[in-house]
Design an enzyme around this catalytic site. Sequence first.
Site: not given
Ligand code: ASP
Length: 265
Positions: A133, A161, A163-164, A183-184, A186
């Site tokens: 992200t 889906r 995410g965050d 990032t991570g 989500g």
């Molecule tokens: N946080 C993002 C998600 O879960 C993924 C990412 O950080 O690459 O959609």
Amino acid sequence: EGSSSLDVCEAVLCLLEDNPMFNAGKGAVFNEKGEHELDASIMDGSTMRCGAVAGVRTVKHPISLARKVMTETRHVLLAADGAERFAEIAGVERVDNSYFDTERRRRALDRLLLERQRTGSLVPQDRRLDYGTVGCVVLDQGGRLAAATSTGGMTAKKWGRVGDTPILGAGNYADSYAAISCTGTGEEFIRHAIARSVTARMAYGNQSLEEASSAVIHDVLKKDDGGLIAVDRDGNISTPFNSTGMYRATANSLGHFKVAIFDDE
Ligand code: ASP
């Protein structure tokens, strides 16, 4: 040069969305069906105004559409078909879903689907497939904080889906204390309202930006869940992560400029 924090956030994110190295815009990961569904959000900490889009498929710069949700509607988050319909009205640049394709992400999807078949586990062994992200946080000359985040989500995610990243308070947030972009994985950031937790700790617990952001990444989240970038109203910067690395760059008007991937750099 006096630009507003919001303008800088949007401009930086458009550059990163155009760069196929990152999991946002061109180069976004594939979902389980081999398609792209993109999420983005932007927030102005000086007014608490914010906008987000989730599950868009044909918008070249999801962050620009998120900003238009903020400025041209009375809503905060538009999703899927409704967001696409709004993109038509708002007049943002549209592309075919295949525009976002890259070979690298296709190989990652194939690898992950094979691994799933073999192991029966939905969690990838290589958690790097969960990251990529892009985000930007800015404090401008007027003291205004802003945060923006954009993503293709997680490789082989279920269609639909979310995410965050488009959930204000989870993957992106700005108020008068700080601006945060995450990032991570989500789901973990949503569960613990990570981005807002940073400023809540500062406001209610009197913690510094560094204490608050380190605590949410290292004490609340688990190893390999991800990281965040943050700047507070005094210009302090914090970029904690609990993964092996996190691509990041920081700069200020006093000449500080740093690019790093791992911990000890
Ligand atoms: N946080 C993002 C998600 O879960 C993924 C990412 O950080 O690459 O959609």
